[in-house]
Motif scaffolding. Structure first.
Motif, PDB file in Angstrom:
ATOM      1  N   TRP A 121       7.396  -9.148  -4.079  1.00 56.08           N
ATOM      2  CA  TRP A 121       6.427  -8.943  -2.995  1.00 56.08           C
ATOM      3  C   TRP A 121       5.050  -9.460  -3.405  1.00 56.08           C
ATOM      4  N   LYS A 163       2.891 -12.623  -1.691  1.00 49.75           N
ATOM      5  CA  LYS A 163       1.538 -12.463  -1.152  1.00 49.75           C
ATOM      6  C   LYS A 163       0.503 -13.261  -1.939  1.00 49.75           C
ATOM      7  N   ALA A 179      -6.225  -4.302   2.730  1.00 53.79           N
ATOM      8  CA  ALA A 179      -4.910  -4.307   3.371  1.00 53.79           C
ATOM      9  C   ALA A 179      -3.797  -4.483   2.348  1.00 53.79           C
ATOM     10  N   LEU A 180      -3.996  -5.387   1.385  1.00 52.30           N
ATOM     11  CA  LEU A 180      -2.993  -5.621   0.355  1.00 52.30           C
ATOM     12  C   LEU A 180      -2.835  -4.401  -0.556  1.00 52.30           C
ATOM     13  N   LYS A 224      -3.326  -1.292   0.294  1.00 53.64           N
ATOM     14  CA  LYS A 224      -2.592  -0.293   1.071  1.00 53.64           C
ATOM     15  C   LYS A 224      -1.097  -0.634   1.104  1.00 53.64           C
ATOM     16  N   ASP A 225      -0.798  -1.914   1.334  1.00 52.28           N
ATOM     17  CA  ASP A 225       0.598  -2.334   1.376  1.00 52.28           C
ATOM     18  C   ASP A 225       1.289  -2.077   0.046  1.00 52.28           C
ATOM     19  N   THR A 271       1.904   1.741  -0.427  1.00 53.04           N
ATOM     20  CA  THR A 271       2.981   2.205   0.449  1.00 53.04           C
ATOM     21  C   THR A 271       4.336   1.696  -0.022  1.00 53.04           C
ATOM     22  N   LYS A 272       4.392   0.430  -0.415  1.00 57.77           N
ATOM     23  CA  LYS A 272       5.657  -0.143  -0.876  1.00 57.77           C
ATOM     24  C   LYS A 272       6.130   0.567  -2.138  1.00 57.77           C
ATOM     25  N   TYR A 284      -6.728   6.709   2.691  1.00 63.62           N
ATOM     26  CA  TYR A 284      -5.346   6.287   2.931  1.00 63.62           C
ATOM     27  C   TYR A 284      -4.408   6.851   1.865  1.00 63.62           C
ATOM     28  N   SER A 316      -1.627   9.689   2.552  1.00 59.25           N
ATOM     29  CA  SER A 316      -0.233   9.322   2.297  1.00 59.25           C
ATOM     30  C   SER A 316       0.473  10.384   1.470  1.00 59.25           C
TER      31      SER A 316
END
Length: 381
Positions: free
Chosen positions: A189, A193, A210-211, A213-214, A217-218, A348, A352
């Protein structure tokens, strides 16, 4: 006579030069060995498994039985890394011939344990293998029971120069091929990116939110059984901040083990292994020895101490995630009403994990009275 003395002096000089050359070669050899050891350790604890040596070390890291028995090592290795040839229950003569040879695994295990001094066997086994250190041969030996599980804990700290000291940790209770596959998926991943940096809270900018956060989460999605634990204290009145951090880390581990055991989530007996974010070699080693000594003095029934090491965050997603978690808590402690991109990311992370910041006692400045907050990932938002 003068010629004889001249010849003798020349010989002595040659001998001294030869000895110096040997010493230099020994130093180079030791430095090479230490670099290999460090590289192997960092790969194993990050799940960044590349070759057969890494795979053997990964099994040794996660299995006391494999450290003590080459048969257990081979069985676990085949089950984890060659499941297409071995079902983990039965083995035929034909299958045996197609699996990695026991002698090869044993040879690599010996190098890892005897030369790199990693993932050591019990002293009784070392005595049988003839590698027990002389100063231990006359000591009483207590072996670990078979089939022990692990507490693998990754730790980061923050706030030395701020109003609050915080130590955060990530707890992994199960190991196996799934962790390696999860690490590979995160790596894929990251490459997809085109991310060429590590994920650290201090390095977050508005273009990377954004990255970040991704990534967080991942990671949670790929590791549903992990938990985070945190301990915080008001940073006032401490003349020695390093000692306070060491005390906090000890309490985090001690109370964390109690929590896992008492809730039945990961009951004792188990082996505790601890990986700290690498800072300075000397201070890291002193901190580790102090923490191990304090935990040992508690004589917690069923708790056995494994490896305690400082490791690089490079390619280590576990250390990076702990850094993000601890950094997010630290941000909200010191800037509760902030509204910029770092506050957005901190919110965030905290949301989470379903953590209530108001539960932290900001007035407490007694390390011994500090509370450990246990955050288990239930649902990824």
């Amino acid at each position: 006579m003068e010629k004889m003395e001249e010849g003798t002096n020349k010989t002595n000089q040659e001998i001294e030069g030869h000895n110096e050359e040997i010493e230099e070669q020994d130093i180079i050899k030791l430095e090479k060995l230490e670099n290999e050891r460090k590289e192997l350790l960092n790969r194993v604890v990050s799940g960044n498994i590349i070759n057969i040596r890494d795979r053997v070390a990964y099994i040794l890291n996660n299995s006391i039985d494999a450290r003590n028995s080459d048969i257990d090592l081979a069985w676990s290795y085949w089950k984890c890394f060659e499941s297409n040839k071995f079902d983990g229950v039965h083995i035929t003569k034909e299958q045996f011939g197609n699996l990695t040879r026991l002698s090869s695994l044993s040879r690599i295990r010996a190098k890892i344990q005897n030369e790199y001094k990693l993932f050591q066997a019990d002293d009784t086994v070392k005595r049988y293998r003839g590698v027990l250190e002389e100063d231990k041969k006359n000591q009483a030996i207590e072996d670990k029971p078979r089939g022990l599980g692990m507490y693998s804990v990754y730790i980061d700290e923050t706030g030395k120069t701020q109003s609050y000291l915080s130590v955060g940790s990530l707890w992994i209770l199960e190991a196996g091929a799934s962790l390696i596959l999860s690490n590979m998926e995160l790596g894929d991943w990251k490459r997809s990116k085109k991310v060429n940096y590590e994920f650290h809270f201090a390095e977050l900018d508005r273009f990377r939110v954004a990255l970040f956060k991704d990534f967080f989460t991942k990671f949670l999605t790929l590791h549903p059984a992990i938990s985070f634990k945190l301990i915080v204290v008001n940073n006032k009145g401490f003349s020695d901040k390093n000692a306070a951090i060491t005390d906090l880390t000890y309490h985090l581990l001690s109370k964390g083990v109690d929590h896992e055991n008492e809730t039945g989530r990961a009951p004792l007996p188990r082996v505790l292994q601890v990986w700290l974010d690498e800072e300075e070699k000397g201070s890291d080693e002193l901190k580790i020895e102090n923490i191990k000594e304090r935990i040992t003095s508690q004589k917690i029934e069923g708790l056995h101490l494994g490896d305690f090491q400082s490791v690089s965050s490079d390619e280590n997603f576990y250390i990076q995630v702990v850094d993000l978690f601890t950094g997010a808590i630290n941000r909200k402690l010191h800037n509760p009403n902030g509204s910029n991109f770092k506050d957005d990311f901190a919110d965030y992370v905290i949301d989470s994990l379903g953590f209530d910041m108001s539960s932290i006692n900001k007035e407490n400045n007694q390390v011994d009275h500090s509370t450990v907050f246990n955050l288990r990932q239930q649902e990824v938002k």
